[in-house]
Design a protein around this motif. Structure first.
Motif, PDB file in Angstrom:
ATOM      1  N   ASP A  88      26.683  78.362  38.888  1.00 32.48           N
ATOM      2  CA  ASP A  88      27.350  77.210  39.512  1.00 32.48           C
ATOM      3  C   ASP A  88      28.261  77.624  40.664  1.00 32.48           C
ATOM      4  OD1 ASP A  88      29.315  78.463  38.088  1.00 32.48           O
ATOM      5  OD2 ASP A  88      29.859  76.733  36.863  1.00 32.48           O
ATOM      6  N   ASP A  89      27.954  78.735  41.306  1.00 30.10           N
ATOM      7  CA  ASP A  89      28.762  79.246  42.402  1.00 30.10           C
ATOM      8  C   ASP A  89      28.492  78.434  43.669  1.00 30.10           C
ATOM      9  OD1 ASP A  89      29.960  80.706  44.463  1.00 30.10           O
ATOM     10  OD2 ASP A  89      29.585  82.617  43.468  1.00 30.10           O
ATOM     11  N   ASN A  90      29.539  77.836  44.229  1.00 31.79           N
ATOM     12  CA  ASN A  90      29.372  76.998  45.419  1.00 31.79           C
ATOM     13  C   ASN A  90      29.003  77.785  46.669  1.00 31.79           C
ATOM     14  OD1 ASN A  90      29.899  74.581  44.100  1.00 31.79           O
ATOM     15  ND2 ASN A  90      32.106  74.773  44.382  1.00 31.79           N
ATOM     16  N   SER A  91      29.080  79.115  46.608  1.00 26.88           N
ATOM     17  CA  SER A  91      28.677  79.918  47.757  1.00 26.88           C
ATOM     18  C   SER A  91      27.168  80.030  47.870  1.00 26.88           C
ATOM     19  CB  SER A  91      29.290  81.327  47.675  1.00 26.88           C
ATOM     20  OG  SER A  91      28.719  82.061  46.602  1.00 26.88           O
ATOM     21  N   ASN A 146      22.977  70.470  44.423  1.00 25.44           N
ATOM     22  CA  ASN A 146      24.051  69.509  44.143  1.00 25.44           C
ATOM     23  C   ASN A 146      23.960  68.293  45.059  1.00 25.44           C
ATOM     24  OD1 ASN A 146      25.289  70.940  42.025  1.00 25.44           O
ATOM     25  ND2 ASN A 146      26.406  72.239  43.456  1.00 25.44           N
ATOM     26  N   HIS A 147      23.566  68.517  46.302  1.00 22.23           N
ATOM     27  CA  HIS A 147      23.384  67.402  47.228  1.00 22.23           C
ATOM     28  C   HIS A 147      22.236  66.515  46.751  1.00 22.23           C
ATOM     29  CE1 HIS A 147      24.075  65.537  51.174  1.00 22.23           C
ATOM     30  NE2 HIS A 147      22.779  65.309  51.189  1.00 22.23           N
ATOM     31  N   GLN A 193      24.024  74.622  46.531  1.00 18.58           N
ATOM     32  CA  GLN A 193      24.600  73.569  47.363  1.00 18.58           C
ATOM     33  C   GLN A 193      23.566  72.485  47.646  1.00 18.58           C
ATOM     34  OE1 GLN A 193      27.149  74.788  50.806  1.00 18.58           O
ATOM     35  NE2 GLN A 193      26.803  76.863  50.052  1.00 18.58           N
TER      36      GLN A 193
END
Length: 218
Positions: A14-17, A25-26, A22
């Protein structure tokens, strides 16, 4: 059956990097806005949830099962987990896999997962005319993948990208022919926002397409 199964094959979970996460999630935010509340969404994280690999314990258990012999407690535990993973997979009709590209192929945990769902008489069967997929009931597969290089220029990189060759072939093999890929490519070559904007647009389009089919199924 109106269930979406998220198969997270990214080691960072779940790392946003992560670009692929990303984009996922979008997609998920757009998808949730379009599907009815009755739609079930379930997720398995391959790098934190237990996903057995084919090792000597599994091979021993399969051999004993074929002979009708009793399993050890360890063998019983592992085969029960494998059965649960398979049941979860078969219970869905829409799938979303998130993965990075590791040395031109899928992450090792995703290969382990595939070995849990590619099971004869469950997702495919052998006939006198060859193997036949058993999931030919309109299921849909969406792959979200990020990569540092670009793999769609019909060059050497296209030739050695085994990840999509493998996944598409295997899911077609078990009967899932509605197969779409969103590739956030060139993260090491192009401007990051440019890569994300293109992938976000494709994610929104995929969410609309899959949600529209969900409405038809209800």
């Amino acid at each position: 059956m109106n269930k979406t199964l998220i198969i997270n094959a990214h080691p960072k979970i779940d790392d946003n990097s992560s670009v692929s996460l990303q984009v996922f999630n979008h997609f998920l935010n757009a998808y949730k806005e379009l599907i009815p509340n009755s739609e079930e969404i379930e997720q398995i994280n391959l790098y934190s949830d237990a996903v057995p690999m084919i090792d000597k314990t599994v091979l021993s258990a399969w051999e004993k099962q074929g002979k009708g012999q009793d399993l050890t407690s360890q063998e019983q535990k592992i085969t029960e987990r494998m059965s649960k993973i398979l049941k979860q997979f078969k219970s869905a009709d829409t799938y979303v896999i998130i993965l990075p590209l590791h040395n031109f192929n899928i992450p090792s945990k995703l290969k382990d997962y595939m070995d849990n769902i590619l099971i004869a008489r469950e997702t495919f069967k052998y006939t006198e005319n060859g193997s036949v997929g058993l999931l030919k009931d309109g299921r849909r597969m969406l792959i979200i993948q990020a990569s540092g290089s670009i793999y769609t220029h019909d060059d050497w990189y296209t030739e050695v990208d085994y990840s999509q060759k493998y996944l598409k072939s295997m899911f077609n093999f078990i009967g899932i022919e509605d197969y779409q890929v969103i590739r956030a490519q060139g993260t090491a070559l192009l401007e990051p926002n440019e890569v994300l904007e293109k992938a976000y647009k494709e994610a929104e389009e995929a969410a609309s397409r899959l949600a529209a089919k969900e409405k038809i199924l209800i």
